[in-house]
Every structure is written in C-alpha cells, then in structure tokens.
Design a protein around this motif. Structure first.
Motif, PDB file in Angstrom:
ATOM      1  N   TYR A   1     -15.049   9.873  -9.488  1.00 20.92           N
ATOM      2  CA  TYR A   1     -16.281   9.103  -9.689  1.00 20.92           C
ATOM      3  C   TYR A   1     -16.211   7.792  -8.910  1.00 20.92           C
ATOM      4  O   TYR A   1     -15.284   7.000  -9.080  1.00 20.92           O
TER       5      TYR A   1
ATOM      6  N   ARG B   1     -20.855  12.010  -7.846  1.00 20.58           N
ATOM      7  CA  ARG B   1     -20.212  11.517  -9.070  1.00 20.58           C
ATOM      8  C   ARG B   1     -20.151  10.003  -8.963  1.00 20.58           C
ATOM      9  O   ARG B   1     -19.484   9.462  -8.081  1.00 20.58           O
TER      10      ARG B   1
ATOM     11  N   CYS C   1     -19.973   6.046 -11.095  1.00 25.10           N
ATOM     12  CA  CYS C   1     -19.605   5.338 -12.316  1.00 25.10           C
ATOM     13  C   CYS C   1     -19.961   3.862 -12.176  1.00 25.10           C
ATOM     14  O   CYS C   1     -20.271   3.383 -11.084  1.00 25.10           O
TER      15      CYS C   1
ATOM     16  N   LEU D   1     -23.026  12.453 -13.296  1.00 22.71           N
ATOM     17  CA  LEU D   1     -22.849  13.503 -12.301  1.00 22.71           C
ATOM     18  C   LEU D   1     -24.216  14.065 -11.934  1.00 22.71           C
ATOM     19  O   LEU D   1     -24.973  14.503 -12.816  1.00 22.71           O
TER      20      LEU D   1
ATOM     21  N   ALA E   1     -20.798  21.040 -15.795  1.00 20.91           N
ATOM     22  CA  ALA E   1     -20.905  19.605 -15.507  1.00 20.91           C
ATOM     23  C   ALA E   1     -20.895  18.791 -16.796  1.00 20.91           C
ATOM     24  O   ALA E   1     -20.242  17.740 -16.881  1.00 20.91           O
TER      25      ALA E   1
ATOM     26  N   GLU F   1     -17.403  18.670 -18.144  1.00 19.99           N
ATOM     27  CA  GLU F   1     -16.605  17.697 -17.386  1.00 19.99           C
ATOM     28  C   GLU F   1     -16.847  16.280 -17.893  1.00 19.99           C
ATOM     29  O   GLU F   1     -15.902  15.495 -18.068  1.00 19.99           O
ATOM     30  N   LEU F   2     -18.118  15.945 -18.119  1.00 16.49           N
ATOM     31  CA  LEU F   2     -18.442  14.584 -18.573  1.00 16.49           C
ATOM     32  C   LEU F   2     -17.981  14.345 -20.003  1.00 16.49           C
ATOM     33  O   LEU F   2     -17.527  13.239 -20.340  1.00 16.49           O
TER      34      LEU F   2
ATOM     35  N   GLY G   1     -24.561  12.575 -17.992  1.00 15.92           N
ATOM     36  CA  GLY G   1     -23.670  11.417 -18.002  1.00 15.92           C
ATOM     37  C   GLY G   1     -23.580  10.786 -19.368  1.00 15.92           C
ATOM     38  O   GLY G   1     -24.300  11.155 -20.302  1.00 15.92           O
TER      39      GLY G   1
END
Length: 383
Positions: free
Chosen positions: A37, A101, A103, A129, A137, A140-141, A308
């Motif tokens: 990220y 990605r 942040c 993301l 996805a 993953e978050l 996200g």
C-alpha cells in the motif's frame, strides 16, 4: 473564557503520548508498505463539493465549511479521507487501469464529536484497494485491518461482519423509495423489531416483505446465523451473493472470533456491499470500520470497485506500549562552539545532544552523560 483555551472536544497531545502516537503511525505505515500500500497525503481542505458533502448527508453534517478568501468559493475541512483517496484513484492515478493500493494517516476535523468522549480531531489512518471487485480484496483488507488493530492492546478482538447488500436487495424487491429505505435503515440500528414491523406495515407492503424486514434486526450471532438467514429470508439472487461473500470471509478467518449482524449498517452513504469492523473486548465502540464502496470514484470521472477500512489512531491512546524518552547527552554552554563537530557526529549516530544552559532541563532524569574534552578528544563521560 481565556483566549488560549481550546474548543470543546479538541485537545493538545503532550510529549509522552505524542511519542506513542508517532511510533504507532510509523509502525502502521511500515505494515501498510510491506503489504503493497502506497502512502498518499491529500490536502486538509478542498472545495466542499469535492468532499462529497452534497451527496452524503452524514458526511455533510460532519464537515466544517469556510469561505476561500482567494476564490470566494466554499471550502470544506475534510471530515473523512476516504473520498479524497477515491478522487486520487479516479483522477490523478487514472493511467493505471489495474489495482491501486493506497494508504494514509492524517488529521480530519468534525463539526461535532461522534460521541460524548470522542475527539473532534481524529487522526484517521486507513488503507484502500481499488480496481478489484472479488471478495478476495475484502479479505485482504480485513486481514490488514486486524493486523493494524493488533499494534495496540484491545484484548480479544472481535470481527464484526454485515452486508448492506442484503437490506438493499430486499428494499429494491419490495419497491421502497429512497426516503423509505433511509427511514427503515435508521430504525434497524435500534433493533426495535416492533417499530420496524409497524413501519413497513404502514406502507401496505406484501406480508412477505413485512416478515423479511422484521426478521433482519433479529438475525445476528456467530457463523451459524448464515444458515438461518438462508432459510428465513426470501430467495433473492442478490441476497444469495451477499451470503456467499459473508461465508467466504468466515472461511478465510477460521480461528477469528466472528459476529454477524445483518442490521448493523452504520456506514456512510457511499458503502455498497460487505461491511466489516473490529471490536476490542473492553471497547464500547468499533476500533476500526470498513467496507466495500464500489462506484464512489464515478463522481470524479472513473467508477471503480473499491474496498477499505479506517480508524482513529487517537483511540489507541492508553493502549500502546510506553516509549521512554531518548537518553540525553549534555554539553556545557561554554563548550558548545568548540564541540560542535563532535556534537554533529553524535547526532548523526542518533544520539540526542542538548546544550546545558545551567537553568535546568525537562529531561534531567534521562541524562546519560556529558560531552567533555578529555586528553584533547571530545568524549562522552557517563553520569
């Protein structure tokens, strides 16, 4: 009132706590970085329309507005960084049609605190993301969110899951207007089954929809509740897809304590699907919240799938490991000029060196030595 007093729900952060917060921020950004990220830093102020205040009533109420003295247009002080990051993905990073990605970690400002004990100046950190619609996805978050929360001591962490797609599928199938959906969504938060039932009955809906909406506030519990939901709610394809996604998340975290609640829908208007949050065993509110918000970037010229999470890093205060003040080497005022090269070397090595002016030092209990010239060489003499 003294002129130097701060507004309500706004506070200074003193050195001990500031060290903890900055250390936590550094650890978070390092965590985000090794997961791919990239850090972005949107501006604190934008034209208020760019902050989506005109399409999200909740966000609009949080946003403080001022008049730009250069353009005469209305500016907004950001109350949420997520829409800004969506703008960056849709506009400034539009050359990339694959996954972005991103942040962030920065202050936001709220017109009113979200709770009696909440600050109006959260330090919002999070990750987003863009460009991938698959449930992988979101998983993953969620994994990254749980790892983020673990940098502080919140006790046993509970993963809370919901899916606004279930409610919206029922609302669409029942033919509810946007106003009716908003009203019913608000009632769901109180889990007042009778109020929900009375509301939908007053709209003369088919009994199947009355029953379905009345069931939603009661459909919560562990992983096993998903089977109950499949058995009791109408067999709509959108509902089935939402439940499939919830099951996929549960399967991805087999050892995680999970709570599912299909009426816990406290989100911003831009969320569209899976919702997730992390709760500490002794925290009254969510430590972190997130979810899917496909299409938010359309306002900025590019509609993309997105998911996200974010949280207020200030809520970690009191739960972070203590970080002691760095040891200090003192150099006498009369020696400072002659010792400047030696001082520069020590500072390049990471050692804190301060000049002793002879009137006390606020870190006097942390002095590890004095820089003195011994046998023609500047050396640190231990205390």
């Amino acid at each position: 009132m003294q002129s130097w007093q701060l507004p309500e729900h706004v506070a200074d952060v003193l050195p001990t706590t500031a060290r903890q917060l900055e250390s936590a921020r550094e650890r978070l950004l390092a965590l985000f970085r090794v997961h791919g990220y990239e850090l972005v830093q949107p501006p604190l102020m934008e034209y208020s329309n760019s902050l989506l205040t005109h399409i999200d009533a909740g966000l609009s109420l949080k946003t403080i507005r001022v008049v730009d003295q250069l353009s005469g247009q209305q500016l907004g002080i950001r109350a949420d960084i997520t829409p800004q990051v969506a703008r960056i993905d849709a506009h400034l990073l539009s050359a990339n049609n694959g996954i972005n990605r991103l942040c962030y970690a920065g202050s936001v400002l709220h017109a009113r605190p979200e709770g009696f004990l909440n600050t109006r100046e959260p330090l919002q950190a999070g990750a987003e993301l863009y460009g991938f619609a698959d449930i992988a996805a979101d998983i993953e978050l969620i994994d990254l969110m749980l790892k983020s929360v673990n940098i502080a001591d919140f006790g046993e962490v509970l993963l809370s899951l919901g899916h606004i797609g279930v409610f919206r599928a029922l609302a669409d199938a029942a033919g509810l207007s946007a106003e009716q959906s908003a009203q019913l969504l608000a009632l769901m938060q109180d889990k007042d089954v009778e109020a929900v039932k009375n509301c939908v009955e007053s709209w003369c809906l088919d009994g199947m929809w009355v029953k379905a909406f009345a069931l939603l506030p009661a459909l919560y519990g562990g992983r096993e509740v998903l089977q109950e939901v499949r058995a009791k709610l109408p067999d709509l394809s959108a509902v089935g897809r939402a439940l499939d996604e919830l099951e996929a998340v549960c399967a991805a975290f087999p050892a995680q304590n999970v709570h599912i609640d299909l009426s816990e829908l406290r989100v911003d208007n831009y969320h569209t699907g899976l919702l997730y949050a992390a709760y500490g065993s002794d925290s009254h509110d969510a430590v972190a919240r997130g979810g899917r918000y496909d299409g938010l970037g359309a306002y900025f010229g590019r509609s993309r799938p997105a998911t996200g999470f974010s949280f207020d890093l200030r809520s970690f205060i009191g739960r972070l490991p203590e970080i002691g003040r760095q040891s200090v080497v003192m150099v006498a005022r009369e020696d400072a000029e002659a010792a400047k090269d030696a001082v520069a070397v020590l500072r390049e090595q990471g050692q804190c060196v301060v000049v002793d002016y002879g009137i006390g030092h606020n870190g006097s209990d942390n002095i590890s030595g004095h820089l003195k010239k011994i046998d023609g060489v500047w050396q640190v003499a231990e205390v």
